[in-house]
Motif scaffolding. Structure first.
Motif, PDB file in Angstrom:
ATOM      1  N   SER A 720     -54.794 -35.295  64.914  1.00 26.83           N
ATOM      2  CA  SER A 720     -55.511 -36.420  65.527  1.00 26.83           C
ATOM      3  C   SER A 720     -55.547 -37.607  64.575  1.00 26.83           C
ATOM      4  O   SER A 720     -55.242 -37.499  63.375  1.00 26.83           O
ATOM      5  N   ALA A 721     -55.946 -38.746  65.110  1.00 28.53           N
ATOM      6  CA  ALA A 721     -56.019 -39.964  64.292  1.00 28.53           C
ATOM      7  C   ALA A 721     -57.001 -39.793  63.150  1.00 28.53           C
ATOM      8  O   ALA A 721     -56.758 -40.248  62.025  1.00 28.53           O
ATOM      9  N   VAL A 726     -56.118 -39.825  55.580  1.00 23.39           N
ATOM     10  CA  VAL A 726     -56.322 -39.184  54.288  1.00 23.39           C
ATOM     11  C   VAL A 726     -55.792 -40.095  53.197  1.00 23.39           C
ATOM     12  O   VAL A 726     -54.956 -40.985  53.437  1.00 23.39           O
ATOM     13  N   ALA A 727     -56.287 -39.909  51.991  1.00 18.62           N
ATOM     14  CA  ALA A 727     -55.808 -40.681  50.843  1.00 18.62           C
ATOM     15  C   ALA A 727     -54.381 -40.252  50.497  1.00 18.62           C
ATOM     16  O   ALA A 727     -53.970 -39.123  50.740  1.00 18.62           O
ATOM     17  N   ALA A 747     -51.887 -32.427  52.145  1.00 19.91           N
ATOM     18  CA  ALA A 747     -52.941 -33.439  52.195  1.00 19.91           C
ATOM     19  C   ALA A 747     -53.880 -33.252  53.376  1.00 19.91           C
ATOM     20  O   ALA A 747     -55.075 -33.524  53.265  1.00 19.91           O
ATOM     21  N   ILE A 748     -53.365 -32.824  54.509  1.00 19.83           N
ATOM     22  CA  ILE A 748     -54.207 -32.698  55.702  1.00 19.83           C
ATOM     23  C   ILE A 748     -54.770 -31.288  55.840  1.00 19.83           C
ATOM     24  O   ILE A 748     -55.976 -31.102  56.060  1.00 19.83           O
ATOM     25  N   GLY A 965     -50.237 -44.315  62.546  1.00 15.87           N
ATOM     26  CA  GLY A 965     -49.501 -44.156  63.797  1.00 15.87           C
ATOM     27  C   GLY A 965     -49.664 -42.747  64.351  1.00 15.87           C
ATOM     28  O   GLY A 965     -50.580 -42.012  63.997  1.00 15.87           O
ATOM     29  N   ASP A 966     -48.724 -42.373  65.219  1.00 16.51           N
ATOM     30  CA  ASP A 966     -48.825 -41.059  65.862  1.00 16.51           C
ATOM     31  C   ASP A 966     -47.526 -40.264  65.763  1.00 16.51           C
ATOM     32  O   ASP A 966     -47.287 -39.353  66.555  1.00 16.51           O
ATOM     33  N   GLN A 967     -46.664 -40.624  64.795  1.00 15.50           N
ATOM     34  CA  GLN A 967     -45.419 -39.881  64.639  1.00 15.50           C
ATOM     35  C   GLN A 967     -45.702 -38.447  64.171  1.00 15.50           C
ATOM     36  O   GLN A 967     -46.635 -38.205  63.402  1.00 15.50           O
TER      37      GLN A 967
END
Length: 1003
Positions: A720-721, A726-727, A747-748, A965-967
């Protein structure tokens, strides 16, 4: 006792020894006045007693009668044979026989005599004790043949030794030197070696029974040992009024000429001739029986066939085929003239597999199929314990627990493994692997508190990941990961206190009392496990093994370096087996060769029939020359091949037999057993093909063939957005652009690769040492000649193997020496280092961009230079130009936007340098500066005036695609680029990478 003709019988292989023996004994001795209970059976081993017991039970069940009183059954190898025989052997006469020395104490004392005789050349620790074990085995081999070691000093033997090679002469001299010391000590104690006592008991029983035969019947059955003392006892038993000797598988149909061709077999033509000659067919399955008969003074023609057959008897024609199969080389030429009917092995199948895993599965399938037939018994006979374990595991597929009579070595059992882990923790000063293995062992802290205990063990496991820390328990308490967790630190204080007495033994590598070491090990084991450690079959065996070793070590005054304790215990534990309790599957058994003797089943599968396994290698005696052993009448290594052949001949007597082997093992191709080759040669190509086992191959294909799964789609997760915000670190930007999935996972999802326990030193570890040395040097103000000292200190702090430090040291010292000179030159030119190992961050379009700069210099005109140290080769200019190596540019953006202003550094970066500490191939020296800037003759890189702006464009592109974005975070978006393999398993790389043409987008 008046002379009587010997009553010696044999039970042919196809009749089934145990059941046939019982079928003949019951009607002969089971009278109303407890006749069967008056019978004494002398058997070769404890396993034979169990086999005969089962046969009696089967016979009683099949007869439909009432209960059955079993005869007294005694294993002839027992050292307390006089007590086992009870009133049959006058205890007053047997009491005159000296007691046997404790075998464990003898082993330890022989090690001391080896050390005294040879000094440092004798070795130490486990290696010395292994030599002592070999000496004891060589001594027992002589004594079992009733040959005193002093016989080696006779003129005829000395003459043979003098003709041998130098190493045999030296080996004989060492053997006699040690033996002289041991004989003197033994005589002072008034004790004898175990084989000597056994022989004296045999002689005493023979003399007593010859003078006064027992009133009750005595039968010796299944004994094939051919020692002179045992042969004399068997001769006396065969002449008792109610005595008999029953031999297994003596071939009465063998031609007399072939019988003579087997060799002397203990019958020398004159007193000075050796009892064995070079041409004796020691590898023939009938040789040891001929040797036994010759030493008994019984002619083969006096042996009569047993009058009963067993429940699982094979066709009589099988015996003739077995006899033909093992003919010596000359007579075996008659195979070509035998009609097909006499070469056929009806009921015998040949099973060839590709590898041991396939062989184990095929055997398990054959066992499972055989169990479909009511009351049919199945036995796997193999000396290969690995194959036996594989088959047992395969049978678990159908919840079949095979009765593996060979058991498992104590070193593989839970209780034995715990003791070994304690010894390994001691030997390796609480190294991570044995320490975590010990603390997580299922016997440790078993009970209600185990869950909480394991929770802390897992925390310690994570703290110890990576290179090994400094030795000792205190070093673990000082680990940063432990100190940061108060609960873990408090738990470790208690756990370390339990282990402290054990680790206190490891001091300087000097020898200390072995008995004291074992006492401490037992105390610590009980502190960790409580009394539950000694429960169960493995716990009881561990207790008896440790106590026997402790008592012997205390009596012998044995010392041992603590680091050697693990190896010594492993050797002892490997030599004893935990026998399974009753309760396995009643119709499935797994036997070793010794356990299979006398046993019988409806289907016998002979597994592991390859050279070196069945038969084993005929290794020569390492202590005495083969010519000497042959002269003295001691059978050599080939004799064991004959025993293995006899074991196979006995197995071939079952109604249904499968001979199984694999074409290769884990190391490579193997040679089928010589016995298999004989079977194939006798059958001929046509008959051999008819004997192939083919059905099991179809079963395996049906079992192993599964439909091909669809190609797993190439992972393309779309978080999700909110999850995307994240940094981004300066190094993670490269990963985001080259392989978005790896950025997503790290990272996520927040996943990190776990290092192995006791991981080998890595380039990252080397880089950490270099950066720390440079940081300290910067903090001290770049004093001259100081960086090399700091580097040495950091290398010494590394938890790396000394060899790795030795390999790294000269390279790093040389490279950092160059760095020190280069910094001094730049400072002289007005370029001043202002930051080292500094963190900085900025907000870029609402996203935190952060990084750590290895060094930032201020140039004479106030501009900045961004420096990144590399212990290896730096990224190429093309990688920077294509946006896959943006660390320098990202740190430059952070500096330009004020990300280091809090540290007092701001300005416009104009230089972007990699300082590589690897070898400069152009100058053949360590250390060089590389700048990925497109200028001069360079063909790749970024223009200096566009370096930061182009980096910003790459950053914005990454933010637009994935962060804002959403890629999708596509796995291996650029497979041509080198990538870390940390998340290959998570992305299931092997399931889709080579079939991307079939991949579909993941939902």
């Amino acid at each position: 006792m008046a002379e009587r003709s010997p009553r010696v019988y044999t039970i042919a292989a196809h009749r089934g020894f145990a059941d046939a023996l019982v079928a003949g004994l019951i009607p002969r001795h089971a009278h109303a006045d407890y006749g069967l209970a008056r019978l004494t059976l002398l058997l070769p081993s404890r396993r034979a007693i169990r086999t005969l017991t089962e046969a009696f039970i089967r016979a009683a069940g099949n007869s439909g009668g009432g209960g059955l009183l079993l005869p007294r059954m005694v294993a002839v190898g027992e050292l307390d044979l006089d007590e086992a025989l009870g009133p049959l052997l006058d205890p007053l006469g047997a009491a005159d026989i000296p007691p046997a020395v404790d075998p464990v104490w003898r082993w330890l004392r022989l090690a001391e005599h080896l050390r005294a005789a040879e000094g440092e050349a004798a070795g130490q620790g486990a290696a010395l004790l292994r030599r002592a074990e070999g000496h004891a085995q060589g001594l027992d081999r002589l004594l079992a043949e009733d040959i005193l070691p002093e016989r080696l000093l006779a003129d005829d033997v000395i003459g043979i030794v003098g003709d041998c090679a130098d190493h045999w002469r030296e080996a004989t001299r060492r053997f006699l030197t040690v033996q002289a010391r041991w004989s003197a000590e033994l005589a002072a104690l008034g004790q004898v070696d175990p084989p000597t006592r056994r022989n004296l008991l045999f002689y005493h029983a023979a003399q007593a029974w010859r003078a006064s035969p027992p009133a009750d019947p005595v039968v010796a059955a299944g004994i094939t040992g051919a020692s002179p003392a045992l042969a004399q006892l068997l001769r006396v038993i065969s002449e008792l009024p109610q005595g008999a000797v029953v031999l297994p598988d003596l071939d009465l149909a063998l031609d007399d000429a072939v019988w003579e061709e087997l060799g002397r077999a203990g019958m020398a033509p004159d007193p000075v001739a050796p009892p064995l000659e070079r041409g004796d067919a020691l590898a023939h399955p009938q040789y040891h029986l001929k040797l036994l008969l010759n030493r008994m003074g019984v002619n083969r023609g006096e042996v009569r066939p047993w009058h009963r057959a067993g429940l699982a008897a094979a066709p009589p024609a099988r015996a003739q085929a077995i006899s033909s199969l093992f003919l010596p080389p000359g007579p075996s030429a008659s195979w070509a003239e035998l009609p097909e009917a006499k070469r056929r092995l009806a009921g015998v199948r040949l099973l060839e597999s590709a590898n041991p895993a396939e062989e184990a599965q095929a055997i398990a399938l054959l066992i499972r199929a055989a169990l479909e037939q009511p009351e049919h018994r199945v036995a796997l006979v193999t000396p290969d314990r690995g194959l036996a374990a594989r088959v047992s595991a395969e049978l678990q597929r159908w919840n079949i627990q095979a009765d593996d009579s060979a058991g498992v070595p104590l070193s593989h059992a839970a209780a034995g493994r715990l003791a070994l882990l304690l010894a390994e923790v001691l030997a390796e000063d609480a190294a991570p692997v044995p320490l975590i293995g010990l603390l997580s062992h299922p016997l440790v802290m078993a009970g209600e508190g185990r869950a909480a205990w394991l929770e802390q063990v897992r925390g310690l496991d994570l703290a110890l990941r990576g290179p090994r820390p400094a030795p000792g328990l205190a070093a673990i308490a000082l680990l940063r990961e432990v100190v940061r967790q108060p609960a873990l630190a408090a738990w470790w204080a208690g756990a370390g206190a339990l282990l402290a007495p054990l680790l206190a033994l490891s001091g300087g590598g000097a020898e200390t009392s072995l008995a004291a070491q074992l006492d401490t090990l037992i105390d610590v084991a009980e502190a960790l496990c409580g009394e539950a450690l000694w429960a169960g079959a493995d716990g009881r065996l561990l207790a008896s093994t440790l106590e026997a070793l402790r008592a012997a070590a205390q009596a012998a005054g044995t010392g041992l370096a603590p680091r050697e304790l693990a190896s010594v215990l492993r050797d002892r534990f490997d030599a004893v087996a935990v026998r399974p309790p009753w309760g396995g599957h009643p119709r499935v058994a797994i036997y070793g060769l010794l356990e299979a003797r006398l046993a019988r089943a409806d289907l016998v599968i002979c597994g592991g029939l390859v050279e070196g396994v069945w038969p084993g290698r005929a290794a020569p005696d390492p202590l005495l020359p083969p010519a000497v052993l042959r002269h003295l009448g001691v059978p050599t290594g080939e004799f064991r091949i004959g025993l293995a052949a006899h074991d196979l001949a006995g197995a071939l007597g079952a109604p249904q037999v499968v001979l199984s082997w694999a074409r290769r093992d884990a190391a490579g191709p193997v040679i089928p057993s010589r016995f298999v080759l004989r079977v194939q040669a006798m059958l001929g190509e046509t008959l051999a093909d008819k004997h192939r086992e083919v059905a099991v191959g179809e079963w395996q294909r049906a079992l192993n063939t599964v439909p091909l799964a669809d190609a797993h789609p190439q992972p393309r997760p779309r978080p999700s957005a909110a999850q995307r915000r994240v940094a981004i670190s300066a190094t993670a930007l490269d990963r985001l652009r080259s392989d978005p999935y790896q950025f997503y996972a790290s990272a996520i999802l927040g996943l990190r690769r776990l290092d192995a326990l006791d991981a080998p030193p890595s380039p990252a570890l080397k880089g950490t040492a270099v950066h720390e040395a440079l940081r300290r040097w910067h903090g001290e103000g770049y004093p001259p000649h100081r960086l090399q000292v700091l580097t040495e200190e950091e290398l010494d702090r590394l938890s790396a193997h000394p060899l790795m430090r030795a390999l790294w040291r000269p390279r790093l010292v040389a490279a950092l020496g160059w760095a020190e000179e280069r910094v001094a030159e730049l400072r002289a030119e007005g370029r001043v280092p202002v930051l080292a190992e500094a963190k900085g961050s900025i907000d870029w379009r609402g996203v935190t961009i952060h990084g750590r700069a290895d060094r930032i210099d201020r140039l004479a005109d106030g501009a900045l230079a961004i420096i990144d140290y590399k212990t290896g080769a730096p990224p190429s200019g093309r990688m920077v130009q294509e946006g896959y190596a943006l660390q320098l540019g990202t740190l430059g953006l952070i500096a330009r936007e004020g990300g280091f202003a809090a540290r007092g550094v701001a300005g416009e970066p104009v230089r972007f340098e990699y300082w590589s500490l690897s070898r400069d191939t152009k100058k053949d020296a360590f250390g060089y500066v590389s700048e990925p800037v497109l200028e001069g003759q360079k063909k790749t890189g970024l223009p200096r005036d566009r370096f930061l702006d182009q980096t910003a464009e790459f950053l914005d592109e990454a933010l637009d695609n994935w962060i804002l974005g959403d890629q999708p975070f596509t796995a291996r978006l650029n497979p041509e680029l080198g990538s870390y393999a940390d998340y290959d398993q998570l992305m299931r790389l092997d399931e889709w990478f080579w079939r991307q043409d079939k991949a579909e987008e993941a939902p």
